[in-house]
Write a protein that holds these residues in place. Structure first.
Motif, PDB file in Angstrom:
ATOM      1  N   SER A  54       0.871  -1.173   0.000  1.00 49.15           N
ATOM      2  CA  SER A  54       0.000   0.000   0.000  1.00 49.15           C
ATOM      3  C   SER A  54       0.905   1.219   0.000  1.00 49.15           C
ATOM      4  O   SER A  54       2.035   1.171   0.483  1.00 49.15           O
ATOM      5  N   GLY A  55       0.390   2.300  -0.582  1.00 48.45           N
ATOM      6  CA  GLY A  55       1.215   3.493  -0.665  1.00 48.45           C
ATOM      7  C   GLY A  55       0.494   4.617  -1.365  1.00 48.45           C
ATOM      8  O   GLY A  55      -0.644   4.461  -1.805  1.00 48.45           O
ATOM      9  N   PRO A  56       1.174   5.739  -1.492  1.00 49.55           N
ATOM     10  CA  PRO A  56       0.549   6.912  -2.084  1.00 49.55           C
ATOM     11  C   PRO A  56       0.396   6.836  -3.608  1.00 49.55           C
ATOM     12  O   PRO A  56      -0.488   7.477  -4.166  1.00 49.55           O
ATOM     13  N   SER A  57       1.259   6.045  -4.287  1.00 56.92           N
ATOM     14  CA  SER A  57       1.200   5.984  -5.750  1.00 56.92           C
ATOM     15  C   SER A  57       2.007   4.799  -6.254  1.00 56.92           C
ATOM     16  O   SER A  57       2.892   4.290  -5.553  1.00 56.92           O
ATOM     17  N   ARG A  58       1.727   4.400  -7.492  1.00 62.06           N
ATOM     18  CA  ARG A  58       2.526   3.323  -8.098  1.00 62.06           C
ATOM     19  C   ARG A  58       3.961   3.781  -8.304  1.00 62.06           C
ATOM     20  O   ARG A  58       4.896   2.987  -8.231  1.00 62.06           O
ATOM     21  N   GLU A  59       4.154   5.070  -8.540  1.00 62.25           N
ATOM     22  CA  GLU A  59       5.512   5.600  -8.706  1.00 62.25           C
ATOM     23  C   GLU A  59       6.326   5.445  -7.414  1.00 62.25           C
ATOM     24  O   GLU A  59       7.528   5.141  -7.468  1.00 62.25           O
ATOM     25  N   ALA A  60       5.675   5.667  -6.269  1.00 65.16           N
ATOM     26  CA  ALA A  60       6.365   5.499  -4.983  1.00 65.16           C
ATOM     27  C   ALA A  60       6.781   4.051  -4.781  1.00 65.16           C
ATOM     28  O   ALA A  60       7.901   3.766  -4.329  1.00 65.16           O
ATOM     29  N   VAL A  61       5.896   3.109  -5.131  1.00 69.51           N
ATOM     30  CA  VAL A  61       6.231   1.683  -5.036  1.00 69.51           C
ATOM     31  C   VAL A  61       7.427   1.374  -5.930  1.00 69.51           C
ATOM     32  O   VAL A  61       8.393   0.726  -5.502  1.00 69.51           O
ATOM     33  N   GLN A  62       7.396   1.864  -7.150  1.00 69.89           N
ATOM     34  CA  GLN A  62       8.485   1.600  -8.089  1.00 69.89           C
ATOM     35  C   GLN A  62       9.802   2.207  -7.604  1.00 69.89           C
ATOM     36  O   GLN A  62      10.858   1.584  -7.735  1.00 69.89           O
ATOM     37  N   ARG A  63       9.743   3.393  -7.022  1.00 70.15           N
ATOM     38  CA  ARG A  63      10.982   4.027  -6.525  1.00 70.15           C
ATOM     39  C   ARG A  63      11.641   3.180  -5.434  1.00 70.15           C
ATOM     40  O   ARG A  63      12.874   3.058  -5.400  1.00 70.15           O
ATOM     41  N   GLY A  69      17.214  -2.291  -5.857  1.00 71.46           N
ATOM     42  CA  GLY A  69      17.885  -3.057  -6.889  1.00 71.46           C
ATOM     43  C   GLY A  69      17.041  -4.053  -7.655  1.00 71.46           C
ATOM     44  O   GLY A  69      17.581  -4.854  -8.410  1.00 71.46           O
ATOM     45  N   HIS A  70      15.728  -4.009  -7.489  1.00 72.33           N
ATOM     46  CA  HIS A  70      14.877  -4.918  -8.260  1.00 72.33           C
ATOM     47  C   HIS A  70      13.600  -4.199  -8.707  1.00 72.33           C
ATOM     48  O   HIS A  70      12.531  -4.403  -8.149  1.00 72.33           O
ATOM     49  N   PRO A  71      13.732  -3.335  -9.729  1.00 69.12           N
ATOM     50  CA  PRO A  71      12.568  -2.609 -10.230  1.00 69.12           C
ATOM     51  C   PRO A  71      11.492  -3.561 -10.752  1.00 69.12           C
ATOM     52  O   PRO A  71      11.810  -4.619 -11.302  1.00 69.12           O
ATOM     53  N   ALA A  72      10.260  -3.190 -10.540  1.00 68.13           N
ATOM     54  CA  ALA A  72       9.131  -3.995 -11.005  1.00 68.13           C
ATOM     55  C   ALA A  72       8.926  -3.788 -12.500  1.00 68.13           C
ATOM     56  O   ALA A  72       9.128  -2.690 -13.019  1.00 68.13           O
TER      57      ALA A  72
END
Length: 82
Positions: A54-63, A69-72
């Motif tokens: 859970s988080g504020p945005s998909r961009e935050a999860v990706q960051r 070291g393991h980008p989605a």
């Protein structure tokens, strides 16, 4: 907070220890982006890993994933659940 499911491809042969280490790295970095990683699953045969957060945005999860070291490959919002 929104709910997200992200998908990582190309992780064939991942072990339980490697999945745990990657998840722990995400947990250590999640606060910087206001993300909460809840659980991770893996299929070592297909090389697919899934993470629920859970988080504020998909961009935050990706960051967070990029920082550890393991980008989605995909980050999907999950607006409905039962």
């Amino acid at each position: 907070m929104a709910l997200f499911m992200d998908v990582h491809h190309g992780m064939a042969g991942i072990t339980a220890e490697q999945l745990k280490a990657a998840h722990e790295a995400d947990l250590a970095a999640q606060g910087e982006e206001g993300v909460e990683f809840r659980q991770a699953w893996a299929d070592p045969d297909s090389g697919t890993v899934y993470c629920l957060s859970s988080g504020p945005s998909r961009e935050a999860v990706q960051r967070v994933h990029e920082r550890t070291g393991h980008p989605a490959d995909e980050v999907h919002a999950v607006p409905l659940q039962v």
